[in-house]
Design a protein around this motif. Structure first.
Motif, PDB file in Angstrom:
ATOM      1  N   ASP A 186       0.816  -1.211   0.000  1.00  0.00           N
ATOM      2  CA  ASP A 186       0.000   0.000   0.000  1.00  0.00           C
ATOM      3  C   ASP A 186       0.851   1.263   0.000  1.00  0.00           C
ATOM      4  OD1 ASP A 186      -2.304  -1.488   0.006  1.00  0.00           O
ATOM      5  OD2 ASP A 186      -2.613  -1.378   2.170  1.00  0.00           O
ATOM      6  N   GLN A 187       2.017   1.208   0.629  1.00  0.00           N
ATOM      7  CA  GLN A 187       2.913   2.360   0.687  1.00  0.00           C
ATOM      8  C   GLN A 187       3.782   2.408  -0.560  1.00  0.00           C
ATOM      9  OE1 GLN A 187       5.293   2.503   4.232  1.00  0.00           O
ATOM     10  NE2 GLN A 187       6.717   4.002   3.401  1.00  0.00           N
ATOM     11  N   ALA A 188       3.761   3.552  -1.248  1.00  0.00           N
ATOM     12  CA  ALA A 188       4.538   3.702  -2.475  1.00  0.00           C
ATOM     13  C   ALA A 188       6.027   3.711  -2.189  1.00  0.00           C
ATOM     14  CB  ALA A 188       4.144   4.993  -3.188  1.00  0.00           C
ATOM     15  N   GLN A 207       5.546  -3.893  -8.968  1.00  0.00           N
ATOM     16  CA  GLN A 207       4.166  -4.182  -8.582  1.00  0.00           C
ATOM     17  C   GLN A 207       3.626  -3.167  -7.576  1.00  0.00           C
ATOM     18  OE1 GLN A 207       4.855  -8.113  -7.029  1.00  0.00           O
ATOM     19  NE2 GLN A 207       4.706  -9.093  -9.043  1.00  0.00           N
ATOM     20  N   ARG A 208       4.361  -2.104  -7.346  1.00  0.00           N
ATOM     21  CA  ARG A 208       4.013  -1.113  -6.336  1.00  0.00           C
ATOM     22  C   ARG A 208       4.093   0.285  -6.942  1.00  0.00           C
ATOM     23  NH1 ARG A 208       7.976  -0.908  -1.270  1.00  0.00           N
ATOM     24  NH2 ARG A 208       7.593  -3.144  -1.551  1.00  0.00           N
ATOM     25  N   ALA A 209       3.228   1.185  -6.477  1.00  0.00           N
ATOM     26  CA  ALA A 209       3.270   2.571  -6.946  1.00  0.00           C
ATOM     27  C   ALA A 209       4.624   3.195  -6.623  1.00  0.00           C
ATOM     28  CB  ALA A 209       2.149   3.381  -6.303  1.00  0.00           C
ATOM     29  N   ASP A 231       0.825   2.050 -10.626  1.00  0.00           N
ATOM     30  CA  ASP A 231       0.907   3.415 -11.127  1.00  0.00           C
ATOM     31  C   ASP A 231       2.229   4.071 -10.730  1.00  0.00           C
ATOM     32  OD1 ASP A 231      -1.619   3.031 -12.119  1.00  0.00           O
ATOM     33  OD2 ASP A 231      -2.629   4.194 -10.546  1.00  0.00           O
ATOM     34  N   ILE A 232       2.707   4.936 -11.620  1.00  0.00           N
ATOM     35  CA  ILE A 232       3.953   5.663 -11.398  1.00  0.00           C
ATOM     36  C   ILE A 232       3.692   7.143 -11.646  1.00  0.00           C
ATOM     37  CG2 ILE A 232       6.285   6.064 -12.292  1.00  0.00           C
ATOM     38  CD1 ILE A 232       6.432   3.078 -12.907  1.00  0.00           C
ATOM     39  N   PHE A 233       4.199   7.991 -10.724  1.00  0.00           N
ATOM     40  CA  PHE A 233       4.011   9.439 -10.867  1.00  0.00           C
ATOM     41  C   PHE A 233       5.334  10.158 -10.632  1.00  0.00           C
ATOM     42  CE2 PHE A 233       3.361  13.676  -9.156  1.00  0.00           C
ATOM     43  CZ  PHE A 233       2.465  14.223 -10.063  1.00  0.00           C
TER      44      PHE A 233
END
Length: 268
Positions: A186-188, A207-209, A231-233
């Motif tokens: 849950d933690q990016a 597999q993680r933001a 997702d990646i930001f």
């Protein structure tokens, strides 16, 4: 040196190098700093220090749990244990702050509570699990060698986006000569707060933001493909590459006014 089981958990002040020879279990506590020479511990090796922990020789144990409350954990030797848990305040590194701390382990946790670097190199042919890798604004560097695969299952973060006075993140660099997976959480994976950092991904499974803040994030595995399912930001440029395919099943956002998104497949 000592032999047998050793427990020194009072208010000790070791004046020189401490060497543990062939102990079954060892617990050492120092009110200042502690320096370790060549040591062999059959079972667990717990070391706590009010200031720093330095090892100038090679240390082996079944498991190692070291805590430097107000100082650093550093050394020019090799720490070998199945499980390694390192907690410090002013950095985790090798002989100097520019060098990596050499370990050989299959389960690793390394956390630093101040704005200092964490720099680890792990040489292991087996599969390796990282349960935590954090610092409070310094740089994070983890290099997996020996061709064992590495999976990051716990938090990986530098900086602090959520505090009343946000702390800008440092650079995060994760590399492996084998497979590299950033497992779902849950933690990016984050170098927030701040802006300006770039993102480069290659040969890994994500597999993680990922949230890019002030620090650059570089993740390089030895996989044939780059697989991204989270997702990646970033407010800056993003570079994705792989010797084989680049497979994305999520949203990638390069939001900066001059940000570029570069994707290169079949890079070899």
């Amino acid at each position: 040196g000592f032999s047998g089981s050793v427990t020194l958990d009072g208010a000790n002040d070791f004046g020189g190098v401490v060497t543990v020879r062939s102990a079954d279990v060892a617990v050492l506590n120092d009110v200042n700093s502690v320096t370790l020479g060549d040591s062999i511990v059959v079972a667990s090796f717990t070391v706590t220090a009010t200031d720093s922990i330095v090892f100038v020789g090679n240390v082996s144990a079944s498991s190692a749990s070291w805590f430097a409350a107000d100082g650093s954990i550093s050394g020019g030797g090799l720490l070998t244990a199945t499980a390694v848990d390192l907690d410090a305040s002013t950095g985790i590194f090798g002989s100097t702050s520019d060098d990596s701390l050499a370990i050989s382990a299959t389960t690793i946790s390394a956390d630093n509570s101040g704005a200092f670097d964490v720099n680890l190199s792990n040489d292991n042919a087996l599969d390796v699990t990282l349960t935590s890798l954090t610092t409070f604004g310094g740089n994070l560097t983890f290099a997996q060698t020996g061709f064992g695969s590495v999976t990051f299952v716990g938090p990986v973060a530098s900086g602090d986006q959520s505090s009343a006075v946000p702390v800008a993140g440092g650079d995060i660099t994760l590399t492996s000569t084998g497979g590299l997976t950033v497992a779902a959480l849950d933690q990016a994976l984050s170098s927030e707060s701040g802006t300006g950092g770039t993102l480069s991904l290659s040969g890994a499974t994500i597999q993680r933001a990922i949230n890019v803040g002030a620090g650059n994030i570089t993740i390089n595995g030895a996989g044939d493909d780059l697989l991204i399912t989270a997702d990646i930001f970033a407010n800056a440029s993003i570079e994705l590459s792989s010797p084989g395919d680049v497979v994305v099943t999520s949203t990638i956002t390069a939001a900066g006014a001059s940000s570029d998104l570069t994707i290169t497949a079949d890079s070899d």
